[in-house]
Design a protein around this motif. Structure first.
Motif, short mmCIF file in Angstrom:
data_model
loop_
_atom_site.label_atom_id
_atom_site.label_comp_id
_atom_site.label_asym_id
_atom_site.label_seq_id
_atom_site.Cartn_x
_atom_site.Cartn_y
_atom_site.Cartn_z
N TRP A 182 -3.20 -4.74 -5.37
CA TRP A 182 -4.43 -5.42 -5.77
C TRP A 182 -5.36 -4.52 -6.56
CZ3 TRP A 182 -3.72 -6.82 -0.15
CH2 TRP A 182 -2.94 -7.98 -0.05
N TRP A 183 -4.84 -3.40 -7.04
CA TRP A 183 -5.65 -2.51 -7.87
C TRP A 183 -6.29 -3.30 -9.01
CZ3 TRP A 183 -5.87 -1.23 -13.00
CH2 TRP A 183 -6.63 -0.11 -13.34
N TYR A 195 -12.35 -1.74 -6.16
CA TYR A 195 -12.65 -1.98 -4.74
C TYR A 195 -12.91 -0.70 -3.94
CZ TYR A 195 -10.98 -6.62 -5.85
OH TYR A 195 -10.81 -7.86 -6.42
N CYS A 246 -12.20 0.64 1.22
CA CYS A 246 -11.73 -0.36 0.25
C CYS A 246 -12.28 -1.70 0.68
CB CYS A 246 -10.19 -0.40 0.24
SG CYS A 246 -9.56 -1.88 -0.60
N CYS A 282 -6.48 4.31 -5.97
CA CYS A 282 -7.70 3.81 -5.32
C CYS A 282 -8.94 4.45 -5.94
CB CYS A 282 -7.65 4.10 -3.83
SG CYS A 282 -6.36 3.19 -2.95
N LEU A 311 0.83 -1.20 0.00
CA LEU A 311 0.00 0.00 0.00
C LEU A 311 0.87 1.26 0.00
CD1 LEU A 311 -2.97 0.98 0.22
CD2 LEU A 311 -2.67 0.94 2.71
N CYS A 363 -2.46 0.20 -4.25
CA CYS A 363 -1.87 -1.05 -3.74
C CYS A 363 -1.78 -2.05 -4.88
CB CYS A 363 -2.64 -1.61 -2.54
SG CYS A 363 -3.97 -2.75 -2.98
N LEU A 367 -8.10 -6.30 2.61
CA LEU A 367 -7.87 -4.99 3.22
C LEU A 367 -9.01 -4.57 4.13
CD1 LEU A 367 -6.09 -3.21 0.26
CD2 LEU A 367 -5.14 -3.70 2.49
N CYS A 420 -10.22 2.41 -8.75
CA CYS A 420 -10.10 0.96 -8.53
C CYS A 420 -11.48 0.37 -8.25
CB CYS A 420 -9.18 0.70 -7.34
SG CYS A 420 -9.11 -1.02 -6.81
S1 SF4 Z 1 -7.62 -2.69 -3.70
FE1 SF4 Z 1 -5.83 -1.42 -3.39
S2 SF4 Z 1 -5.89 0.07 -5.07
FE2 SF4 Z 1 -7.95 -0.82 -4.87
S3 SF4 Z 1 -9.05 0.57 -3.49
FE3 SF4 Z 1 -8.16 -1.05 -2.27
S4 SF4 Z 1 -6.22 -0.23 -1.55
FE4 SF4 Z 1 -6.87 1.01 -3.28
#
Ligand code: SF4
Length: 85
Positions: A78-79, A50, A61, A45, A35, A76, A66, A48
């Motif tokens: 996992w985007w 999430y 998120c 984010c 992150l 991060c 997370l 993204c």
């Molecule tokens: S998965 Fe990662 S990039 Fe997506 S909102 Fe959550 S923290 Fe942000």
């Protein structure tokens, strides 16, 4: 001035054990996610999949690893892109 009141005035706030526990836990979480507090190229984010509420500059998120509040300029590993449809 009573002694108790004097103590209250001069004591600076300090983190409590629960704060240290949470800081450690959230620190591990942030490390696992890699992150960052800034975008990675065009990924952030705020765009993204999430990121729960793209109208806000801080939002939840919902990525299962997370489940924390993040800022719209953060990023991060996992985007994921928001699907077009
Ligand atoms: S998965 Fe990662 S990039 Fe997506 S909102 Fe959550 S923290 Fe942000």
């Amino acid at each position: 001035m009573s002694e108790n009141l004097y103590d209250e005035v001069i004591q600076a706030p300090e983190p409590q054990p629960v704060d240290e526990e949470l800081a450690t836990k959230l620190g591990h979480l942030a490390e696992d996610a890699i992150l960052r507090g800034k975008p990675y190229q065009d990924e952030k984010c705020g765009n993204c999949l999430y990121y729960l509420d793209t109208d806000k500059d801080v939002s939840y998120c919902w990525h299962p690893q997370l489940r924390i509040l993040v800022g719209d300029e953060w990023w991060c590993q996992w985007w994921e892109e928001i699907p077009a449809s």
